[in-house]
Design an enzyme around this catalytic site. Structure first.
Site, short mmCIF file in Angstrom:
data_model
loop_
_atom_site.label_atom_id
_atom_site.label_comp_id
_atom_site.label_asym_id
_atom_site.label_seq_id
_atom_site.Cartn_x
_atom_site.Cartn_y
_atom_site.Cartn_z
N LYS A 154 8.48 -11.33 -2.33
CA LYS A 154 8.11 -12.48 -1.48
C LYS A 154 6.60 -12.54 -1.34
CE LYS A 154 7.19 -13.42 2.77
NZ LYS A 154 6.34 -14.60 2.58
N GLY A 207 0.59 -5.73 4.68
CA GLY A 207 0.24 -6.79 5.61
C GLY A 207 -0.29 -6.21 6.90
N SER A 208 -0.15 -6.95 7.97
CA SER A 208 -0.73 -6.53 9.23
C SER A 208 0.06 -5.38 9.84
CB SER A 208 -0.73 -7.72 10.21
OG SER A 208 0.58 -8.17 10.40
N THR A 209 -0.63 -4.57 10.62
CA THR A 209 0.03 -3.44 11.28
C THR A 209 1.13 -3.93 12.21
OG1 THR A 209 -1.92 -2.07 11.02
CG2 THR A 209 -0.41 -1.45 12.79
N GLY A 212 4.11 -4.82 10.24
CA GLY A 212 4.60 -3.56 9.66
C GLY A 212 5.42 -2.75 10.65
N GLU A 229 1.69 -0.62 3.78
CA GLU A 229 0.24 -0.66 3.57
C GLU A 229 -0.32 -1.65 4.58
OE1 GLU A 229 -1.37 1.29 1.74
OE2 GLU A 229 -0.12 1.90 0.05
N CYS A 263 -8.28 -5.14 3.17
CA CYS A 263 -7.86 -4.04 4.05
C CYS A 263 -8.82 -2.86 3.95
CB CYS A 263 -6.46 -3.60 3.71
SG CYS A 263 -6.29 -3.18 1.97
N GLU A 355 -9.59 -5.19 13.40
CA GLU A 355 -9.78 -5.70 12.06
C GLU A 355 -9.96 -7.21 12.14
OE1 GLU A 355 -6.29 -5.78 9.49
OE2 GLU A 355 -7.51 -5.02 7.85
P1 TAP Z 1 1.03 -10.49 7.65
O1 TAP Z 1 0.96 -11.67 8.54
O2 TAP Z 1 1.52 -9.22 8.18
O3 TAP Z 1 1.91 -10.97 6.39
C1 TAP Z 1 2.12 -10.17 5.27
C2 TAP Z 1 3.39 -10.62 4.57
O4 TAP Z 1 4.50 -10.37 5.43
C3 TAP Z 1 3.44 -12.11 4.26
O5 TAP Z 1 4.15 -12.31 3.06
C4 TAP Z 1 4.23 -12.65 5.44
O6 TAP Z 1 4.86 -13.87 5.18
C5 TAP Z 1 5.23 -11.55 5.64
N1 TAP Z 1 5.84 -11.51 6.97
C6 TAP Z 1 5.36 -12.03 8.13
N2 TAP Z 1 6.23 -11.80 9.14
C7 TAP Z 1 7.27 -11.11 8.61
C8 TAP Z 1 8.48 -10.59 9.14
N3 TAP Z 1 8.79 -10.71 10.44
N4 TAP Z 1 9.33 -9.95 8.31
C9 TAP Z 1 9.03 -9.79 7.01
N5 TAP Z 1 7.90 -10.28 6.44
C10 TAP Z 1 7.03 -10.93 7.23
O7 TAP Z 1 -0.38 -10.15 7.02
P2 TAP Z 1 -1.44 -11.13 6.37
O8 TAP Z 1 -2.18 -11.83 7.43
O9 TAP Z 1 -0.77 -11.95 5.31
O10 TAP Z 1 -2.36 -10.08 5.61
C11 TAP Z 1 -3.44 -9.49 6.20
C12 TAP Z 1 -3.14 -8.07 6.63
O11 TAP Z 1 -2.69 -7.30 5.53
C13 TAP Z 1 -4.37 -7.32 7.15
O12 TAP Z 1 -4.04 -6.59 8.29
C14 TAP Z 1 -4.70 -6.39 6.01
O13 TAP Z 1 -5.43 -5.24 6.38
C15 TAP Z 1 -3.37 -6.06 5.48
N6 TAP Z 1 -3.49 -5.56 4.12
C16 TAP Z 1 -3.29 -4.25 3.89
C17 TAP Z 1 -3.44 -3.77 2.60
C18 TAP Z 1 -3.23 -2.33 2.32
S1 TAP Z 1 -3.02 -1.94 0.75
N7 TAP Z 1 -3.20 -1.43 3.24
C19 TAP Z 1 -3.76 -4.63 1.56
C20 TAP Z 1 -3.96 -5.95 1.86
C21 TAP Z 1 -3.81 -6.42 3.15
P3 TAP Z 1 4.18 -15.31 5.44
O14 TAP Z 1 2.72 -15.07 5.66
O15 TAP Z 1 4.46 -16.06 4.20
O16 TAP Z 1 4.87 -15.91 6.61
#
Ligand code: TAP
Length: 453
Positions: A154, A207-209, A212, A229, A263, A355
């Protein structure tokens, strides 16, 4: 059919409409994946390796197409997007090489022979964020496929385009139908369906903590395996004995790469007091020279933020009275935010702790090695970080002292696919990449054969 408008963050124009799948669509994909698993896991390892090599080659051939698609969808600079597409090809090819080297063991025990087998876990759900749609997808699906698992991926709703194209390339390479599927839609619908469906045996979430934590809680109900992650607030530690010119020239790339939506961003610069003036003078030149411009240009070094909503979130963190200096942004449309350097914050300040996920960095000073390590560790996160020093012994000592999964000395690099990647503390659970990654998609089965019968 419900659709998502995919927006180019540099121009704010709609570039595509993509299906917003329902929970029923997701469950159907999972059932198909479960069916496909039966034959994928049984395929001769040599054949599976051959198909993955062909898949890697297809992705490599499509480098420019995928990179251009990512520029349009995510606003990544074309130089970064080419690297990202190449990284996916590298990672698929690397794990194709692992398929034929995955072995169990034979353990001497009294009364018989004991054998362990690595068996693929089953259907894997890979949930990807919007900041690095291609590499993060590859780090999840490639070792899973190599291990003999099948994948339902996804992508983030705002950045689905490259994942959809990569799934087509998998089919073109001969990967059997339903072994690798992409289901587009929201996290609350498709993501939740993957986490809740009992047929999905493992979730790889980046994704976000906050999200997660929720995923780990839900997965716990079924003892579902998870790799997480998550976020980061990494330190860039600059000692006075380092090559300050190189440390200052590298610092913008360590935090403003991908507009700080990284991240691994070293969003807290910690400088030894005696080097502060020299470092800041050189850092200011490097920041103001950073080319923040149309990401489709080869010269572009930083593009826009992903959405208007995300720009508002970044803006809300920044107290203008604390801004020391800034880079520039282009005029016109697009979700631009300038590289921004903040001073005068102590460790209790929100900008030191949270962050921001945008091009915003704090600069603080430290007195000595002990204080540098304490300040670096004064965070709930522990993903990445850099240490600049000409004393390699000190560099290694500090690296051992910092609670973080990925550190580099005299470098801002974070990821090398040959080596394990992941976080300490609230930055995650488990490791991706490196030689052991396929094992994370396997159960270990132990069989005892009684030889005394
Ligand atoms: P999130 O809002 O957590 O979203 C990440 C993914 O999870 C998206 O595909 C999102 O879908 C999905 N998601 C959201 N709610 C969910 C739920 N209840 N159940 C299952 N999946 C769900 O993060 P973001 O804003 O996209 O990304 C930024 C974050 O990712 C930052 O905190 C960053 O540090 C972290 N990140 C970490 C790493 C590593 S390797 N540690 C790498 C990159 C990013 P939709 O957005 O499509 O709704």
């Amino acid at each position: 059919m419900s659709v998502t408008q995919v927006i180019n963050p540099s121009t704010e124009e709609t570039v595509a409409e993509v299906k917003r799948a329902s929970a029923a669509d997701a469950h159907l994909a999972i059932e198909r994946s479960q069916q496909a698993f039966k034959s994928w896991r049984q395929m001769a390892p040599g054949k599976r390796a051959e198909l993955l090599r062909a898949f890697g080659a297809k992705v490599r051939e499509a480098n420019e197409e995928l990179a251009r698609l990512e520029v349009k969808n995510s606003g990544h600079t074309i130089a970064n997007a080419r690297w990202e597409a190449n990284n996916v090809a590298d990672v698929i090819t690397y794990y194709a090489g692992a398929v034929e080297r995955m072995t169990g063991s034979q353990i001497p025990v009294p009364g018989g022979v004991d054998i362990t087998f690595l068996e693929p876990v089953g259907v894997v759900g890979v949930i990807v964020p919007w900041n690095f749609p291609m590499p993060i997808a590859g780090w999840g699906f490639a070792p899973a496929l190599a291990a003999g698992a099948t994948v339902v991926l996804k992508p983030a709703e705002v950045t689905p385009l490259t994942a959809l194209r990569i799934a087509e390339l998998a089919l073109e390479a001969g990967i059997p139908e339903n072994v690798f599927q992409v289901v587009t839609g929201s996290g609350s619908v498709v993501g939740e369906a993957l986490v809740e469906d009992p047929l999905v045996r493992k979730i790889v979430f980046t994704g976000s903590t906050e999200v997660g934590i929720g995923i780990q809680q839900k997965a716990a109900k079924r003892i579902k395996r998870v790799t997480l992650e998550l976020g980061g607030k990494s330190a860039n530690i600059v000692f006075a004995d380092s090559d300050i010119t190189k440390a200052a020239a590298s610092a913008p790339y360590s935090v403003f790469d991908n507009a700080g939506q990284d991240c691994c961003a070293r969003s807290r610069i910690l400088v030894e007091e005696s080097a502060y003036d020299e470092f800041m003078a050189k850092f200011e030149v490097a920041v103001t020279n950073l080319r923040v411009e149309d990401p489709s240009l080869d010269s572009s070094e930083m593009g826009p933020l992903i959405t208007g909503a995300h720009r508002r979130s970044v803006e809300s963190y920044v107290d203008e009275s604390l801004v020391l200096f800034r880079g520039s942004i282009p005029d016109g449309r697009g979700f631009w935010y300038p590289p921004t350097v903040i001073g005068g914050v102590d460790s209790s300040h929100i900008l030191f702790r949270e962050e921001v996920f945008g091009p915003v960095v704090t600069v603080s000073t430290f007195k000595d090695e002990t204080e540098a390590i304490e300040m670096a560790n004064d965070s709930e996160y522990g993903l990445s970080g850099s240490i600049w020093t000409s004393n390699l012994g000190k560099g290694l000592r500090v690296a051992r002292g910092v609670e973080s999964g990925n550190l580099s000395v005299n470098s801002h690099s974070s990821v090398r696919y040959w080596t394990p990647f992941g976080g300490y503390k609230m930055s995650g659970l488990g490791r991706e990449l490196g030689p052991d990654a396929p094992n994370a998609f396997c159960e270990v089965k132990n069989v005892f054969i009684n030889t005394d019968i």
